[in-house]
Design an enzyme around this catalytic site. Structure first.
Site, mmCIF file in Angstrom:
data_model
loop_
_atom_site.group_PDB
_atom_site.id
_atom_site.type_symbol
_atom_site.label_atom_id
_atom_site.label_comp_id
_atom_site.label_asym_id
_atom_site.label_seq_id
_atom_site.Cartn_x
_atom_site.Cartn_y
_atom_site.Cartn_z
ATOM 1 N N TYR A 130 0.846 -1.194 0.000
ATOM 2 C CA TYR A 130 0.000 0.000 0.000
ATOM 3 C C TYR A 130 0.882 1.245 0.000
ATOM 4 C CZ TYR A 130 -4.038 -2.843 -0.113
ATOM 5 O OH TYR A 130 -4.983 -3.730 -0.557
ATOM 6 N N LYS A 183 4.021 -15.326 0.046
ATOM 7 C CA LYS A 183 4.496 -15.618 -1.314
ATOM 8 C C LYS A 183 6.028 -15.689 -1.257
ATOM 9 C CE LYS A 183 3.723 -16.226 -5.757
ATOM 10 N NZ LYS A 183 3.013 -17.416 -6.286
ATOM 11 N N ASP A 216 -1.379 -17.939 -3.504
ATOM 12 C CA ASP A 216 -2.229 -18.322 -4.643
ATOM 13 C C ASP A 216 -2.936 -19.649 -4.363
ATOM 14 O OD1 ASP A 216 0.505 -18.858 -4.710
ATOM 15 O OD2 ASP A 216 0.617 -19.122 -6.869
ATOM 16 N N ASP A 240 -6.153 -8.091 2.373
ATOM 17 C CA ASP A 240 -7.271 -7.289 1.857
ATOM 18 C C ASP A 240 -8.079 -8.123 0.865
ATOM 19 O OD1 ASP A 240 -8.841 -5.076 1.600
ATOM 20 O OD2 ASP A 240 -7.445 -3.931 0.367
ATOM 21 N N ASP A 244 -11.986 -10.214 1.535
ATOM 22 C CA ASP A 244 -13.201 -9.995 0.725
ATOM 23 C C ASP A 244 -13.747 -11.348 0.273
ATOM 24 O OD1 ASP A 244 -12.994 -7.208 0.903
ATOM 25 O OD2 ASP A 244 -13.493 -6.909 -1.209
HETATM 26 P P1 NAD Z 1 -17.271 -2.401 -2.898
HETATM 27 O O1 NAD Z 1 -16.730 -3.219 -1.776
HETATM 28 O O2 NAD Z 1 -17.814 -1.064 -2.562
HETATM 29 O O3 NAD Z 1 -18.455 -3.238 -3.623
HETATM 30 C C1 NAD Z 1 -18.220 -4.514 -4.215
HETATM 31 C C2 NAD Z 1 -19.577 -5.218 -4.410
HETATM 32 O O4 NAD Z 1 -20.098 -5.613 -3.122
HETATM 33 C C3 NAD Z 1 -20.640 -4.311 -5.035
HETATM 34 O O5 NAD Z 1 -21.462 -5.075 -5.866
HETATM 35 C C4 NAD Z 1 -21.444 -3.813 -3.841
HETATM 36 O O6 NAD Z 1 -22.779 -3.467 -4.147
HETATM 37 C C5 NAD Z 1 -21.367 -5.020 -2.896
HETATM 38 N N1 NAD Z 1 -21.432 -4.592 -1.497
HETATM 39 C C6 NAD Z 1 -20.457 -3.963 -0.795
HETATM 40 N N2 NAD Z 1 -20.875 -3.697 0.429
HETATM 41 C C7 NAD Z 1 -22.144 -4.162 0.532
HETATM 42 C C8 NAD Z 1 -23.122 -4.155 1.558
HETATM 43 N N3 NAD Z 1 -22.882 -3.636 2.764
HETATM 44 N N4 NAD Z 1 -24.326 -4.723 1.308
HETATM 45 C C9 NAD Z 1 -24.588 -5.270 0.117
HETATM 46 N N5 NAD Z 1 -23.703 -5.299 -0.906
HETATM 47 C C10 NAD Z 1 -22.498 -4.741 -0.694
HETATM 48 O O7 NAD Z 1 -16.129 -2.304 -3.976
HETATM 49 P P2 NAD Z 1 -15.974 -1.319 -5.253
HETATM 50 O O8 NAD Z 1 -17.296 -1.159 -5.930
HETATM 51 O O9 NAD Z 1 -14.850 -1.885 -5.999
HETATM 52 O O10 NAD Z 1 -15.515 0.068 -4.630
HETATM 53 C C11 NAD Z 1 -16.369 1.180 -4.469
HETATM 54 C C12 NAD Z 1 -15.593 2.314 -3.829
HETATM 55 O O11 NAD Z 1 -15.206 1.952 -2.491
HETATM 56 C C13 NAD Z 1 -14.320 2.723 -4.539
HETATM 57 O O12 NAD Z 1 -14.238 4.138 -4.547
HETATM 58 C C14 NAD Z 1 -13.199 2.144 -3.677
HETATM 59 O O13 NAD Z 1 -12.015 2.879 -3.777
HETATM 60 C C15 NAD Z 1 -13.822 2.256 -2.304
HETATM 61 N N6 NAD Z 1 -13.304 1.346 -1.267
HETATM 62 C C16 NAD Z 1 -13.292 1.864 -0.006
HETATM 63 C C17 NAD Z 1 -12.927 1.049 1.038
HETATM 64 C C18 NAD Z 1 -12.973 1.630 2.418
HETATM 65 O O14 NAD Z 1 -13.487 2.701 2.620
HETATM 66 N N7 NAD Z 1 -12.457 0.939 3.413
HETATM 67 C C19 NAD Z 1 -12.576 -0.288 0.809
HETATM 68 C C20 NAD Z 1 -12.629 -0.778 -0.489
HETATM 69 C C21 NAD Z 1 -13.010 0.046 -1.533
#
Ligand code: NAD
Length: 353
Positions: A130, A183, A216, A240, A244
């Site tokens: 990061y 890794k 992996d 991270d 997920d």
């Molecule tokens: P995301 O994790 O926001 O979403 C990925 C998928 O999961 C989407 O389909 C979303 O609808 C679903 N999802 C996520 N949280 C959910 C919930 N609580 N309930 C139901 N469905 C849920 O990932 P992204 O779309 O790649 O990123 C969106 C934004 O978030 C980007 O701007 C990214 O930089 C940011 N981001 C922030 C953090 C943080 O604040 N810690 C972490 C990861 C990504």
């Protein structure tokens, strides 16, 4: 307990509102004195204050007992703009919140496609790949020519030792098994040192077993047999990504609770992002931030020697499991509730005791 509450972007305000309702119900049921201080972060903060994070928040969080941070839309922030700082990095680095604890488990009443499991990913949070938190000054991504980028990964013995210790301490309270994910076959120096540190710390925990899996192959192992894992410790980016996956394996990314903990401060923050695809519709699953807040209460209780907080944290986790088991959940889990009602279903169980 004084908590700073920063709802963030996208679905952040919706899941924060539902989480605060659960927190207030837990405070009532367990007679916790709560002082919630609401402020803004992210795009709303940029509109109001010209910056995504007000620098003074760092001292306010330091003086408080913890922070609840909603997800933020960091991909929309303009890189290089000093007013558009990533709040996650700002608090993790500024408060040295080195341990990112991300539990994932299956729930009774929900189909467990991969079998039942209950594991925790312990992810290093302050260095690794990061690039935004990796340097004393500036960013560790360098544009060498318009077409060449070098991104540097930092691994230090100090950070490896302390994340390994956090994982073993947690495993000692659970099923006494740590898996180090690495890794070292390619990143032999950095991940070699990470593995050495895990082995060194293991010697202080003779009751806890350590095994080692290459990252992996881990993706196959964790999907094939997640019940094999108890506590998984790994470096920043691997953790991270892996967490997920494990959250989605448990039913939805919306179940991904996460605590960022340091020696003196902690921050509850969902594992996922701001989900712009569903923001503003009232359908996001608030359980991620609710479980993160339960972890924060338990952390505070252990640290202060006040069992009521840990009991409240455990009760929230049980109420979440009961609500999911009863089908009182959002549509990502197959339920029919909106965000607010899903939070209210958990809060109602706490009120009933
Ligand atoms: P995301 O994790 O926001 O979403 C990925 C998928 O999961 C989407 O389909 C979303 O609808 C679903 N999802 C996520 N949280 C959910 C919930 N609580 N309930 C139901 N469905 C849920 O990932 P992204 O779309 O790649 O990123 C969106 C934004 O978030 C980007 O701007 C990214 O930089 C940011 N981001 C922030 C953090 C943080 O604040 N810690 C972490 C990861 C990504």
């Amino acid at each position: 307990m004084q908590l700073i509450v920063l709802p963030g972007d996208g679905i952040g305000p919706e899941i924060t509102e539902a989480t605060v309702a659960v927190l207030e119900a837990a405070a009532q049921a367990f007679q916790l004195r709560l002082d919630l201080q609401h402020d803004v972060v992210g795009l709303e903060s940029h509109r109001r204050h010209g910056t995504t994070v007000q620098p003074a928040l760092l001292d306010r969080v330091r003086a408080a007992d913890g922070l609840i941070l909603g997800p933020t839309s960091t991909l929309e922030y303009r890189p290089g703009d000093p007013g558009q700082v990533g709040p996650s990095k700002f608090f993790r680095k500024g408060l040295d919140l080195f341990a990112n604890i991300r539990p994932a488990r299956t729930y009774p009443g929900m189909p467990a496609r991969l079998g039942q499991f209950d594991l925790v990913v312990v992810r290093e949070n302050t260095e690794g790949f990061y690039a935004d938190r990796n340097m004393e000054q500036g960013n560790a991504e360098i544009l060498v020519t318009p077409d060449v980028v070098v991104s540097m990964r930092r691994i230090t013995r100090h950070c490896c030792l302390r994340i390994a210790r956090a994982a073993f301490e947690l495993a000692q309270r659970r099923r006494k098994k740590v898996t180090a994910v690495h890794k070292a076959n390619v990143l032999s120096v950095g991940d070699g040192m990470f593995l050495d540190c895990c082995r060194e710390v293991a010697r202080d925990f003779p009751e806890v077993t350590l095994d080692e899996v290459i990252v992996d192959a881990m993706m196959a192992h964790v999907v094939r047999n997640p019940a094999r894992f108890d506590v998984i410790v790994t470096t920043n980016m691997f953790g991270d990504i892996l967490s997920d996956l494990t959250a989605e394996m448990s039913g939805s990314l919306g179940l991904g609770g996460s605590l960022n903990a340091g020696a003196d401060s902690a921050m509850a923050q969902a594992a996922h992002g701001s989900a712009p695809d569903i923001a503003g519709q009232g359908i996001a699953n608030p359980v991620s931030l609710i479980l993160s807040t339960a972890l924060l209460l338990s952390w505070h209780g252990r640290r202060k020697g006040e069992p009521r907080f840990a009991e409240a944290g455990a009760a929230i986790e049980e109420a979440v499991a009961a609500a999911i088991g009863a089908g009182e959940s959002t549509r990502d889990l197959g339920g029919g509730l909106g965000t607010r009602d899903a939070g209210a279903a958990v809060a109602a169980r706490l009120k009933r005791g």
